[in-house]
Scaffold this motif. Structure first.
Motif, mmCIF file in Angstrom:
data_model
loop_
_atom_site.group_PDB
_atom_site.id
_atom_site.type_symbol
_atom_site.label_atom_id
_atom_site.label_comp_id
_atom_site.label_asym_id
_atom_site.label_seq_id
_atom_site.Cartn_x
_atom_site.Cartn_y
_atom_site.Cartn_z
ATOM 1 N N ARG A 12 0.820 -1.215 0.000
ATOM 2 C CA ARG A 12 0.000 0.000 0.000
ATOM 3 C C ARG A 12 0.855 1.267 0.000
ATOM 4 O O ARG A 12 0.528 2.250 -0.675
ATOM 5 C CB ARG A 12 -0.917 -0.014 1.230
ATOM 6 N N TYR A 13 1.934 1.263 0.750
ATOM 7 C CA TYR A 13 2.694 2.506 0.949
ATOM 8 C C TYR A 13 4.062 2.501 0.258
ATOM 9 O O TYR A 13 4.945 3.279 0.622
ATOM 10 C CB TYR A 13 2.871 2.762 2.453
ATOM 11 N N GLN A 14 4.228 1.653 -0.740
ATOM 12 C CA GLN A 14 5.539 1.543 -1.388
ATOM 13 C C GLN A 14 5.993 2.848 -2.032
ATOM 14 O O GLN A 14 7.196 3.093 -2.162
ATOM 15 C CB GLN A 14 5.508 0.433 -2.436
ATOM 16 N N GLY A 15 5.054 3.703 -2.399
ATOM 17 C CA GLY A 15 5.445 4.975 -2.989
ATOM 18 C C GLY A 15 5.484 6.118 -1.997
ATOM 19 O O GLY A 15 5.795 7.256 -2.350
ATOM 20 N N LYS A 16 5.181 5.817 -0.732
ATOM 21 C CA LYS A 16 5.093 6.884 0.277
ATOM 22 C C LYS A 16 6.081 6.703 1.427
ATOM 23 O O LYS A 16 6.418 7.680 2.104
ATOM 24 C CB LYS A 16 3.665 6.952 0.838
ATOM 25 N N VAL A 17 6.493 5.469 1.690
ATOM 26 C CA VAL A 17 7.399 5.199 2.815
ATOM 27 C C VAL A 17 8.653 4.516 2.291
ATOM 28 O O VAL A 17 8.586 3.459 1.658
ATOM 29 C CB VAL A 17 6.722 4.309 3.878
ATOM 30 N N LYS A 18 9.805 5.136 2.561
ATOM 31 C CA LYS A 18 11.075 4.559 2.123
ATOM 32 C C LYS A 18 11.758 3.779 3.239
ATOM 33 O O LYS A 18 12.509 2.838 2.975
ATOM 34 C CB LYS A 18 12.024 5.668 1.657
#
Length: 497
Positions: A368-374
């Motif tokens: 879900r957050y692969q583009g938001k959390v590094k």
């Protein structure tokens, strides 16, 4: 009600065929006044403000023949007043019968019905006079008997529902504050018979209804009598911990105890204040914000096959807000919020099954957050499992235990087996680590202490108006350290005095 309607038909037929109706309408004409007299006496005798508030308009409507508020709202539920009204009405009815009172038309109810007893052919007032006499008798009998017999119900210790409960691992707050009554006392048989399920009834003390939990409305009946909510999260171990202090340890309970404060149920309410809080972090100059995802908000019991969309959507908003302010989120996957349902079933991380549940959780949030959390951290202070207190904080190996957190029976074999399973899960979740990049302060805003369950410790640079007794406005204020840390960031650590 059906008998009442049939009597009206009979009276109409008698008037149409014979020009008058004898006996039938006259007998129960007095009853509405008997009801009003009983209610008037109750108004004068009662000390119950709520009863008086509903009795006054009921008394007035009864004078004009509308007795449903008197009957169903006051006299019938209390039984004796209803019987008295029947006796008074019968006394008046006997007089009308003996006097041979006749009605000549179907007209108004109550006081408006008196002209129905004037003979239209002779203008005789004979029947109307005797009806008035019968009304006075009915009123006198009903009023006097009520003044003699009626007493307010004995005061019952009121049980204030100002707490919460766990249902299938989810914390549900009381939707209203008020007096708790058994479901069997509800007048609606669908509920009192428990055909709709077990529960309680609450007589509210204020005109407000709150959602029992954060969630999404998924059903709304057009009648407005019921609302269906899909909740956002389930109960974690921390949700089952009471408040405490540095002198009185907080307690772990297996069920939610009524009247006990569980500070994490609201904490500082980041859920509704995240935009305000992140804006303050940005004002201080934050470039990174270490936060965590609550496992029970994504998988309420930890054992669901599909994630909770409402929970995922919430963290979307949090991370989007961070991006808006140029802040990089550093996210802890599990930070002392193990789903309590996993404690009840597997004794927490002692059960190897938790590895698979944790991986299911990780896959859901990574996707879900692969583009938001590094940047991710698997477990907060995983070394907590090496200490007895870690059984509550970290490993959740406290199945069935209820009591002070500093008296949890220490079972090292369970703790270290659980810790092993955490290491396996952590290794499966991430492929490699990273070099140390810097430090983040603990913590940046006031919060509930994990060790003592109190607010009084006052962490961080932002003061939250929330107190150890659960009260407070949740207003945010900058502490003196706010500007100090702002300068530390701006100077890249050169300013520290």
């Amino acid at each position: 009600r059906q008998l009442h309607n049939k009597n009206i038909n009979v009276i109409l037929c008698l008037i149409l065929q014979k020009g008058q109706a004898f006996f039938m309408s006259e007998i129960y004409f007095c009853v509405s006044f008997a009801q009003s007299a009983v209610v008037l006496a109750m108004i004068l005798k009662t000390k119950d403000k709520k009863l008086k508030d509903i009795a006054i308009p009921a008394f007035i409507s009864g004078l004009f023949g509308v007795t449903e508020p008197c009957i169903y709202g006051i006299t019938l539920p209390k039984k004796k007043p209803f019987v008295i009204s029947c006796i008074g009405g019968a006394a008046g009815g006997i007089i009308t019968a003996l006097a041979g009172v006749k009605s000549y038309t179907m007209g108004g109810l109550g006081l408006f019905g008196l002209p129905c007893y004037i003979d239209p052919n002779t203008n005789s007032l004979y029947s109307m006079i005797w009806v008035i006499i019968s009304i006075l008798v009915a009123v006198a009998v009903s009023f006097i008997l009520t003044m003699i017999i009626y007493k307010d119900d004995a005061p019952v210790a009121k049980k204030e529902l100002n707490s919460s409960a766990t249902v299938n691992g989810e914390v549900l707050l009381a939707p209203v504050k008020g007096e708790v009554k058994p479901l069997t006392e509800v007048s609606d048989a669908a509920f009192s018979s428990e055909a709709m399920g077990k529960g309680i009834a609450i007589v509210p003390v204020e005109g407000k209804v709150y959602a029992p939990a954060d969630g999404t409305i998924t059903a709304f009946f057009s009648t407005g009598h019921a609302i269906g909510i899909t909740t956002d999260k389930g109960a974690s171990v921390s949700d089952m911990c009471t408040n405490g202090s540095h002198t009185t340890p907080k307690r772990l309970t297996t069920t939610i105890e009524e009247g006990t404060l569980y500070p994490s149920h609201e904490a500082i309410d980041f859920y509704h204040h995240y935009e305000e809080d992140i804006a303050l972090f940005a004002e201080m100059g934050f470039k990174v914000f270490r936060t965590s995802i609550n496992w029970t908000r994504i998988f309420p019991t930890g054992m669901e096959s599909e994630p909770n969309e409402a929970g995922l959507a919430f963290y979307d908003k949090v991370f989007d807000c961070c991006k808006k302010h140029g802040i990089e989120p550093l996210v802890t996957i599990s930070h002392y919020e193990l789903p309590y349902a996993l404690v009840e079933k597997y004794n927490g991380w002692e059960g190897r099954e938790l590895i698979d549940y944790f991986m299911n959780y990780c896959k859901a949030i990574f996707a879900r957050y692969q583009g938001k959390v590094k940047y991710w951290l698997t477990f907060n202070e995983i070394n907590a499992g090496t200490m007895p207190f870690g059984a509550i904080l970290s490993t959740g190996t406290v199945k069935g235990y209820s009591g002070p957190v500093n008296q949890v029976p220490d079972k090292p074999q369970e703790r270290f087996q659980a810790l092993h399973h955490q290491f396996v899960a952590s290794a499966l979740a991430v492929n490699d680590g990273v070099d140390l990049m810097g430090y983040t302060p603990w913590g940046c805003i006031d919060l509930v202490s994990a060790s003592t369950g109190e607010m009084a410790k006052r962490y961080g640079f932002i003061y939250v108006e929330k107190y150890d007794d659960g009260t407070g406005t949740l207003a945010r204020r900058k502490k003196k350290s706010f500007d100090w840390y702002k300068q530390v960031i701006a100077s890249n650590g050169e300013f520290y005095i």
